[in-house]
Design a protein around this motif. Structure first.
Motif, short mmCIF file in Angstrom:
data_model
loop_
_atom_site.label_atom_id
_atom_site.label_comp_id
_atom_site.label_asym_id
_atom_site.label_seq_id
_atom_site.Cartn_x
_atom_site.Cartn_y
_atom_site.Cartn_z
N ILE A 186 60.05 10.36 55.50
CA ILE A 186 58.89 11.04 54.94
C ILE A 186 59.10 12.51 55.27
O ILE A 186 58.97 12.93 56.42
CB ILE A 186 57.57 10.52 55.58
CG1 ILE A 186 57.46 9.00 55.43
CG2 ILE A 186 56.37 11.24 54.96
CD1 ILE A 186 57.45 8.49 54.01
N ASP A 187 59.46 13.28 54.26
CA ASP A 187 59.87 14.67 54.46
C ASP A 187 58.67 15.60 54.35
O ASP A 187 58.06 15.72 53.28
CB ASP A 187 60.93 15.01 53.39
CG ASP A 187 61.15 16.50 53.25
OD1 ASP A 187 61.05 17.22 54.26
OD2 ASP A 187 61.42 16.95 52.11
N LEU A 188 58.32 16.26 55.47
CA LEU A 188 57.23 17.25 55.43
C LEU A 188 57.78 18.65 55.17
O LEU A 188 57.00 19.58 55.00
CB LEU A 188 56.47 17.26 56.76
CG LEU A 188 55.94 15.93 57.29
CD1 LEU A 188 55.06 16.18 58.51
CD2 LEU A 188 55.19 15.16 56.23
N ASP A 189 59.09 18.79 55.18
CA ASP A 189 59.75 20.10 55.11
C ASP A 189 59.15 21.01 56.19
O ASP A 189 59.01 20.57 57.33
CB ASP A 189 59.65 20.70 53.71
CG ASP A 189 60.72 21.79 53.50
OD1 ASP A 189 61.88 21.53 53.86
OD2 ASP A 189 60.38 22.87 53.01
N ILE A 190 58.77 22.25 55.88
CA ILE A 190 58.25 23.12 56.95
C ILE A 190 56.83 22.67 57.30
O ILE A 190 55.95 22.61 56.45
CB ILE A 190 58.24 24.60 56.51
CG1 ILE A 190 59.68 25.06 56.22
CG2 ILE A 190 57.62 25.48 57.60
CD1 ILE A 190 59.79 26.50 55.76
N ALA A 191 56.66 22.32 58.57
CA ALA A 191 55.35 21.84 59.04
C ALA A 191 55.24 22.22 60.52
O ALA A 191 56.25 22.36 61.20
CB ALA A 191 55.25 20.33 58.88
N THR A 192 54.02 22.35 61.00
CA THR A 192 53.85 22.65 62.41
C THR A 192 54.15 21.40 63.23
O THR A 192 54.07 20.27 62.72
CB THR A 192 52.42 23.12 62.73
OG1 THR A 192 51.53 21.99 62.67
CG2 THR A 192 51.95 24.20 61.76
N THR A 193 54.46 21.62 64.50
CA THR A 193 54.67 20.48 65.40
C THR A 193 53.44 19.56 65.45
O THR A 193 53.58 18.35 65.28
CB THR A 193 55.08 20.99 66.80
OG1 THR A 193 56.45 21.44 66.70
CG2 THR A 193 54.97 19.94 67.87
N PRO A 194 52.22 20.11 65.64
CA PRO A 194 51.07 19.19 65.67
C PRO A 194 50.85 18.47 64.34
O PRO A 194 50.42 17.30 64.34
CB PRO A 194 49.88 20.08 66.02
CG PRO A 194 50.33 21.48 65.81
CD PRO A 194 51.83 21.48 66.03
N THR A 195 51.16 19.10 63.21
CA THR A 195 51.01 18.42 61.92
C THR A 195 51.93 17.20 61.88
O THR A 195 51.51 16.10 61.51
CB THR A 195 51.36 19.36 60.74
OG1 THR A 195 50.52 20.52 60.79
CG2 THR A 195 51.18 18.66 59.41
N THR A 196 53.18 17.38 62.27
CA THR A 196 54.13 16.26 62.24
C THR A 196 53.69 15.15 63.19
O THR A 196 53.80 13.97 62.86
CB THR A 196 55.55 16.77 62.59
OG1 THR A 196 55.86 17.88 61.74
CG2 THR A 196 56.59 15.69 62.39
N GLU A 197 53.14 15.53 64.33
CA GLU A 197 52.65 14.51 65.28
C GLU A 197 51.50 13.71 64.67
O GLU A 197 51.45 12.48 64.78
CB GLU A 197 52.17 15.19 66.57
CG GLU A 197 53.32 15.78 67.39
CD GLU A 197 52.84 16.67 68.54
OE1 GLU A 197 53.71 17.11 69.31
OE2 GLU A 197 51.64 16.95 68.67
#
Ligand code: MG
Length: 452
Positions: free
Chosen positions: A69-80
């Motif tokens: 699931i590719d978020l590309d550029i995302a913040t660390t908390p967003t990915t978490e």
């Protein structure tokens, strides 16, 4: 390799001189073999090396049958948050956080969105060591799906928190200056602040990885932010690090409040609303203890390292937790350092108190902290030096939660070997700058003598 640091929390290195696609791919193969098959969320900060590392990670994960699931550029908390809230088997964040632009790193997440604990991390390292990878056949390789809604999902979860009254914040029409340092902040903070009705002025908002200043959001690096806040008579200045898990504030007068006071201010706000325990690391300001005792609440301290704070916060159901370096963890949202939620909580506090941020800061217990370090030559056993200091000072009052924390009346000095670099950190806090500086100098001297 000299510029490659491998630990249970992942791998960090200089691109072209340590961190190669092969290293990243091996970690991804090991990670996917351990946590897959299934969907693995992958996000990255804005570094120029991001796409190279990302493709190596994708390759490694696909080869062991994981769907990306590719978020590309995302913040660390967003990915978490995305990792935690769907049927995902795990997540990988490609970011070297506040390190300079030539670095990159992998942060590995468990399916619950927390960083791997020691045991989980050791399993990954053992798989790499033994080349124990679950490669799949050609017709079982993983796929890649782009998810574009991650930042908005993060924002929606913040705005629906019960402590956030969006209408109240919007009413105030705050004027806010934000310095994203051309990191991942540019993909979420403009939307967050516009949805909170703020008038915004952005500095370095392009997520292009070309950090125009040293990326750590400490006062020495915030000159342009300070100037812009003053010129525009803004209510607040905000700085985040490139992966947006650290938050620093600048007052309406252009005074940087210091990263320690981000968590202190949020703690003050939350404890007044939601009584409960606080969890912070051993180096975090004693202002937190003063605030908690005013509200009759206890503070539990853990070793430095986000996972240590996170696990303890979960264990005792803390109402607020985090690290003094601007790392706010608000467990109602998720147990990870999160600058966007920190921003929303600060704006909520400002709207409820109806005072300028400089006043709210003045009302907090006042301490002065100095963070310094002694650099050692590569290969020096930093932990052995710390142990030597412990033996030399057995008559002092020492808290051994993490390294050595020498406790004095309303002041302390914390000596700790870094887990990721050949340095010993020396942090001191006292009611005034001179006393804190004296403590730092005294102990740096002791470390240098012990290293002879
Ligand atoms: Mg960071």
């Amino acid at each position: 390799m000299k510029n490659l640091m491998i630990s249970v929390s992942g791998v960090r290195g200089i691109i072209g001189d340590g961190l190669t696609p092969n290293v990243a791919m091996q970690f991804a193969q090991a990670y996917g073999s351990e946590f897959g098959p299934g969907k693995i969320v992958v996000g990255r900060d804005s570094r120029l090396s991001g796409p190279m590392v990302q493709h190596a990670i994708w390759s490694g994960l696909m080869s062991v049958g994981c769907d990306i699931i590719d978020l590309d550029i995302a913040t660390t908390p967003t990915t978490e948050i995305i990792t935690e809230h769907s049927e995902h088997s795990g997540g990988i964040i490609i970011t070297a956080s506040h390190n300079p632009k030539e670095w990159n790193a992998l942060k590995l997440l468990a399916p619950d969105g927390l960083f791997l604990d020691k045991e989980q991390g050791e399993k990954i390292l053992a798989r790499i060591e033994k080349e124990d990878f679950n490669f799949v056949r050609w017709d079982q390789l993983g796929t890649i799906t782009r998810y574009k809604g991650a930042a908005q999902e993060h924002i929606d979860r913040i705005l629906s928190l019960d402590v956030i009254d969006t209408a109240k914040i919007r009413n105030r029409k705050f004027k806010v200056v934000v310095d994203c340092c051309n990191g991942a902040g540019g993909v979420i903070l403009p939307d967050l602040l516009s949805q909170l009705g703020c008038e915004t002025i952005f500095i370095n908002p392009e997520p292009n990885g070309l950090f125009p200043r040293s990326p750590e959001p400490v006062p020495a690096n915030l000159g342009e932010l300070i100037k812009t806040v003053k010129e525009n008579k803004a209510d607040l200045g905000i700085a985040v690090d490139p992966d947006v898990d650290r938050l620093a504030l600048v007052s309406e007068h252009g005074n940087p409040l210091g990263e320690e006071y981000t968590l202190a201010m949020v703690t003050r706000f939350i404890l007044a609303k939601k009584p409960g325990s606080v969890v912070v690391n051993a180096s975090t300001t004693q202002a937190i203890d003063d605030i908690a005792s005013k509200f009759g609440q206890k503070v539990v301290r853990t070793p430095v390292g986000e996972i240590n704070v996170a696990l303890k916060a979960r264990e005792i159901s803390a109402v607020i937790s985090g690290e003094g370096n601007g790392g706010v963890m608000f467990p109602d949202l998720h147990i990870g350092r999160d600058a966007p939620v920190g921003i929303a909580l600060i704006l909520q506090f400002l709207s409820e108190e109806n005072k300028p941020i400089s006043q709210l800061y003045k009302e907090l217990p006042q301490y002065f902290m100095i963070k310094d370090k002694v650099s050692l030559s590569f290969g020096t056993d930093a932990k052995a030096i710390v142990e030597k200091l412990r033996k030399q000072n057995i008559n002092e009052t020492i808290d051994e939660t993490d390294g050595l924390k020498f406790l004095y009346e309303r002041s302390w000095v914390h000596i700790r070997a870094s887990n990721t670099e050949p340095i010993i950190r020396v942090i001191a806090e006292a009611p005034d700058a001179k006393k804190a500086q004296n403590l730092v100098e005294t102990f740096k001297q002791k470390i240098m003598v012990a290293n002879k």
